[in-house]
Design a protein around this motif. Structure first.
Motif, PDB file in Angstrom:
ATOM      1  N   UNK A 141     -48.448  -8.794   8.008  1.00  0.00           N
ATOM      2  CA  UNK A 141     -49.397  -7.766   8.435  1.00  0.00           C
ATOM      3  C   UNK A 141     -48.761  -6.860   9.469  1.00  0.00           C
ATOM      4  N   UNK A 142     -48.905  -5.568   9.262  1.00  0.00           N
ATOM      5  CA  UNK A 142     -48.536  -4.592  10.279  1.00  0.00           C
ATOM      6  C   UNK A 142     -49.778  -3.781  10.624  1.00  0.00           C
ATOM      7  N   UNK A 143     -49.843  -3.339  11.865  1.00  0.00           N
ATOM      8  CA  UNK A 143     -51.029  -2.606  12.293  1.00  0.00           C
ATOM      9  C   UNK A 143     -50.682  -1.640  13.414  1.00  0.00           C
ATOM     10  N   UNK A 144     -51.429  -0.572  13.452  1.00  0.00           N
ATOM     11  CA  UNK A 144     -51.356   0.360  14.577  1.00  0.00           C
ATOM     12  C   UNK A 144     -52.558   0.134  15.475  1.00  0.00           C
ATOM     13  N   UNK A 145     -52.293  -0.178  16.728  1.00  0.00           N
ATOM     14  CA  UNK A 145     -53.304  -0.222  17.777  1.00  0.00           C
ATOM     15  C   UNK A 145     -53.179   1.071  18.573  1.00  0.00           C
ATOM     16  N   UNK A 146     -54.136   1.397  19.411  1.00  0.00           N
ATOM     17  CA  UNK A 146     -54.064   2.666  20.143  1.00  0.00           C
ATOM     18  C   UNK A 146     -52.761   2.885  20.905  1.00  0.00           C
ATOM     19  N   UNK A 147     -52.178   1.807  21.488  1.00  0.00           N
ATOM     20  CA  UNK A 147     -50.992   2.024  22.319  1.00  0.00           C
ATOM     21  C   UNK A 147     -49.770   1.246  21.868  1.00  0.00           C
ATOM     22  N   UNK A 148     -49.861   0.495  20.754  1.00  0.00           N
ATOM     23  CA  UNK A 148     -48.694  -0.288  20.341  1.00  0.00           C
ATOM     24  C   UNK A 148     -48.718  -0.560  18.848  1.00  0.00           C
ATOM     25  N   UNK A 149     -47.567  -0.991  18.352  1.00  0.00           N
ATOM     26  CA  UNK A 149     -47.394  -1.394  16.960  1.00  0.00           C
ATOM     27  C   UNK A 149     -47.435  -2.923  16.891  1.00  0.00           C
ATOM     28  N   UNK A 150     -48.073  -3.437  15.851  1.00  0.00           N
ATOM     29  CA  UNK A 150     -48.267  -4.876  15.693  1.00  0.00           C
ATOM     30  C   UNK A 150     -47.614  -5.344  14.400  1.00  0.00           C
ATOM     31  N   UNK A 151     -47.034  -6.562  14.444  1.00  0.00           N
ATOM     32  CA  UNK A 151     -46.390  -7.154  13.280  1.00  0.00           C
ATOM     33  C   UNK A 151     -46.597  -8.665  13.316  1.00  0.00           C
ATOM     34  N   UNK A 152     -47.042  -9.258  12.199  1.00  0.00           N
ATOM     35  CA  UNK A 152     -47.208 -10.716  12.186  1.00  0.00           C
ATOM     36  C   UNK A 152     -47.014 -11.283  10.791  1.00  0.00           C
ATOM     37  N   UNK A 153     -46.674 -12.571  10.760  1.00  0.00           N
ATOM     38  CA  UNK A 153     -46.580 -13.335   9.522  1.00  0.00           C
ATOM     39  C   UNK A 153     -47.385 -14.611   9.688  1.00  0.00           C
ATOM     40  N   UNK A 154     -48.240 -14.901   8.708  1.00  0.00           N
ATOM     41  CA  UNK A 154     -48.897 -16.202   8.619  1.00  0.00           C
ATOM     42  C   UNK A 154     -48.591 -16.780   7.247  1.00  0.00           C
ATOM     43  N   UNK A 155     -48.392 -18.081   7.204  1.00  0.00           N
ATOM     44  CA  UNK A 155     -48.095 -18.705   5.912  1.00  0.00           C
ATOM     45  C   UNK A 155     -48.432 -20.186   5.933  1.00  0.00           C
TER      46      UNK A 155
END
Length: 321
Positions: free
Chosen positions: A215-229
């Motif tokens: 998952x990647x996401x844009x928050x108001x002030x930062x970029x987000x990246x995560x993996x779940x498995x």
């Protein structure tokens, strides 16, 4: 001295036996008083911890027990809303395992019932009770990493050898996102106080449940990246990367199982600070916080509104498929 909160558990799950029943037993201001199960062998395992534990042969019987003040619900995900509402209607406070709901809109009826009954209802999101996350939020808000630009997280384990596990079944609300996405998503929301603007995802499914999600996401002030498995070697990690430093949590979610809770702050000039919490049990702290909130005006650390926000992010991710 505050009165002891008498707890009942709906269902003799493995997690309840290994983590939450001992936590209730150890928590100040709490007593493990009853269990609902029709299995004698499972009941005996709980009674080994609490010999005077009352055993009810149905969930309804436990909810009708006048000597129970609060109920812990560790049932399969798809049963959480039903039994949370039934417990509230029975006059019991409710701590329900995550995810409380399978979509964000289902939270609304629980919030309404909580408000109308005046009882406490919450999702058992234990990490918010661990001091490492409050220290992370404190350091972030104090500007110790400067302007936050990037958040990176991972939470993986492998249950491929257990096809009957409820997490591997779509009809019981399985999948890595409902099970552990709540941690990577919710912890980023908790520390920063921000909500995602947009998300993108790569999801792999088996038998109708997601077993991998990037998952990647844009928050108001930062970029987000995560993996779940649920198909990878166990690993967990969260990092908050700013322009003046980086904050890393090497055992952010299961410190009582995976390893020792440790937060490292790295700043310019090779300056590193490391904090450790080797003995903290966030399940015990969760129960104690819940009990205090019943007796006082202290707001419970994980409100239904906060949990609803995490589910909204999960819903956004699933909508990308």
């Amino acid at each position: 001295m505050l009165n002891t909160i008498r707890w009942g558990i709906l269902g003799a799950s493995k997690f309840a036996l290994e983590q939450m029943a001992p936590a209730i037993h150890l928590a100040s201001g709490a007593k493990l008083a009853a269990l609902a199960t029709s299995s004698n062998s499972k009941a005996l395992a709980f009674q080994a911890l609490q010999p005077d534990l009352r055993i009810h042969d149905s969930y309804e019987a436990l909810l009708a027990d006048p000597e129970i003040d609060a109920v812990y619900v560790p049932l399969p995900n798809h049963m959480h809303i039903e039994w949370t509402l039934k417990a509230l209607d029975a006059g019991k406070h409710v701590l329900c395992e995550k995810p409380l709901a399978m979509n964000a809109s289902d939270f609304d009826q629980v919030i309404q019932r909580r408000n109308s009954t005046g009882l406490l209802a919450a999702e058992a999101y234990m990490i918010l009770h661990h001091p490492q996350w409050h220290k992370a939020k404190e350091l972030y808000e104090a500007g110790r990493i400067g302007k936050l630009l990037y958040v990176d997280g991972i939470f993986t384990y492998d249950n491929s050898a257990d096809p009957d596990n409820i997490r591997n079944k779509p009809d019981t609300g399985g999948g890595s996102l409902p099970d552990i996405g709540v941690y990577t998503f919710g912890s980023a929301r908790f520390v920063t106080g921000e909500e995602p603007i947009s998300v993108d995802a790569q999801i792999k499914r088996e038998n109708g449940v997601d077993v991998f999600a990037h998952v990647t996401a844009d928050f108001p002030s930062f970029r987000y990246n995560s993996v779940t498995s649920m198909r990878m070697f166990p690993r967990q990690y969260m990092a908050f990367h700013g322009d003046k430093g980086v904050m890393k949590l090497n055992c952010p979610f299961n410190p009582s199982v995976f390893g020792q809770a440790e937060l490292t702050l790295e700043r310019a000039g090779m300056v590193t600070e490391t904090l450790r919490w080797p003995e903290t049990n966030h399940y015990v702290l969760q129960v104690e916080s819940f009990c205090r909130s019943i007796h006082t005006e202290e707001e419970y650390l994980c409100t239904l509104e906060f949990s609803r926000g995490t589910q909204e992010m999960i819903d956004m991710v699933l909508a990308t498929e």
